[in-house]
Design a protein around this motif. Structure first.
Motif, short mmCIF file in Angstrom:
data_model
loop_
_atom_site.label_atom_id
_atom_site.label_comp_id
_atom_site.label_asym_id
_atom_site.label_seq_id
_atom_site.Cartn_x
_atom_site.Cartn_y
_atom_site.Cartn_z
N ASN A 46 7.40 -11.13 -3.43
CA ASN A 46 6.29 -10.19 -3.21
C ASN A 46 5.92 -9.51 -4.52
N TYR A 47 4.68 -9.00 -4.57
CA TYR A 47 4.20 -8.29 -5.74
C TYR A 47 3.35 -7.12 -5.31
N PRO A 48 3.51 -5.92 -5.81
CA PRO A 48 4.59 -5.54 -6.72
C PRO A 48 5.92 -5.37 -5.98
N ASN A 49 6.98 -5.35 -6.74
CA ASN A 49 8.32 -5.14 -6.18
C ASN A 49 9.15 -4.42 -7.23
N PRO A 50 9.57 -3.19 -7.01
CA PRO A 50 9.44 -2.37 -5.80
C PRO A 50 7.97 -1.99 -5.53
N PHE A 51 7.72 -1.58 -4.28
CA PHE A 51 6.35 -1.25 -3.86
C PHE A 51 6.31 0.06 -3.10
N ASN A 52 5.08 0.62 -3.00
CA ASN A 52 4.85 1.86 -2.24
C ASN A 52 3.37 1.99 -1.94
N PRO A 53 2.88 1.96 -0.73
CA PRO A 53 3.57 1.54 0.48
C PRO A 53 3.26 0.11 0.86
N SER A 54 2.42 -0.59 0.05
CA SER A 54 2.07 -1.96 0.46
C SER A 54 2.35 -2.95 -0.66
N THR A 55 2.51 -4.21 -0.26
CA THR A 55 2.81 -5.28 -1.19
C THR A 55 2.16 -6.56 -0.69
N LYS A 56 2.01 -7.53 -1.57
CA LYS A 56 1.42 -8.81 -1.22
C LYS A 56 2.49 -9.91 -1.23
N ILE A 57 2.39 -10.81 -0.27
CA ILE A 57 3.31 -11.94 -0.17
C ILE A 57 2.47 -13.21 -0.17
N LYS A 58 2.73 -14.11 -1.13
CA LYS A 58 2.02 -15.38 -1.22
C LYS A 58 2.93 -16.51 -0.75
N PHE A 59 2.32 -17.48 -0.06
CA PHE A 59 3.09 -18.63 0.39
C PHE A 59 2.19 -19.84 0.49
N ALA A 60 2.82 -21.02 0.41
CA ALA A 60 2.08 -22.29 0.45
C ALA A 60 2.54 -23.11 1.64
N VAL A 61 1.57 -23.77 2.27
CA VAL A 61 1.82 -24.67 3.39
C VAL A 61 1.21 -26.02 2.99
N PRO A 62 2.01 -27.09 2.84
CA PRO A 62 1.49 -28.37 2.36
C PRO A 62 0.81 -29.23 3.43
N LYS B 58 13.58 -13.77 0.95
CA LYS B 58 13.54 -13.03 -0.31
C LYS B 58 13.73 -11.54 -0.02
N LYS B 59 14.12 -10.81 -1.07
CA LYS B 59 14.41 -9.39 -0.94
C LYS B 59 13.28 -8.58 -1.57
N MET B 60 12.91 -7.46 -0.94
CA MET B 60 11.93 -6.55 -1.52
C MET B 60 12.42 -5.11 -1.36
N ILE B 61 11.94 -4.24 -2.23
CA ILE B 61 12.40 -2.85 -2.24
C ILE B 61 11.20 -1.92 -2.03
N TYR B 62 11.32 -1.08 -1.02
CA TYR B 62 10.28 -0.09 -0.72
C TYR B 62 10.76 1.26 -1.20
N LEU B 63 10.02 1.85 -2.14
CA LEU B 63 10.34 3.17 -2.68
C LEU B 63 9.23 4.14 -2.32
N ARG B 64 9.57 5.22 -1.65
CA ARG B 64 8.56 6.24 -1.32
C ARG B 64 8.40 7.18 -2.47
#
Length: 86
Positions: free
Chosen positions: A7-23, A80-86
């Motif tokens: 995910n990006y950004p990581n750490p995030f507050n309060p939202s983040t983007k997750i990209k993925f591919a489906v072949p 994958k791991k992501m970190i949420y920081l308030r």
């Protein structure tokens, strides 16, 4: 190939983007879990065509901490791991 990106950004507050591919057309399931393994959100649960996708995850209703996001599609599984920081 199937792919789950960090995910990006990581750490995030309060939202983040997750990209993925489906072949190829596949049933895709992406869920978010807290560090104890309890499911806190389902981001995707549908059949998707071959492409790259980007989804937003808003954690404003959750507490700060470490979360895991997991993608299952066909025989592919990745977490994958992501970190949420308030």
């Amino acid at each position: 190939v199937f792919k789950l990106e960090q995910n990006y950004p990581n750490p995030f507050n309060p939202s983040t983007k997750i990209k993925f591919a489906v072949p190829e057309k596949s049933n895709v399931l992406i869920k978010v879990y807290d560090i104890l393994g309890s499911e806190v959100a389902t981001l995707v649960n549908e059949e998707m065509d071959a492409s790259w996708y980007e989804i937003d995850f808003n954690a404003s209703r959750f507490s700060s901490g470490v979360y895991l996001f997991r993608m299952e599609a066909g025989n592919y599984v990745d977490t994958k791991k992501m970190i949420y920081l308030r």
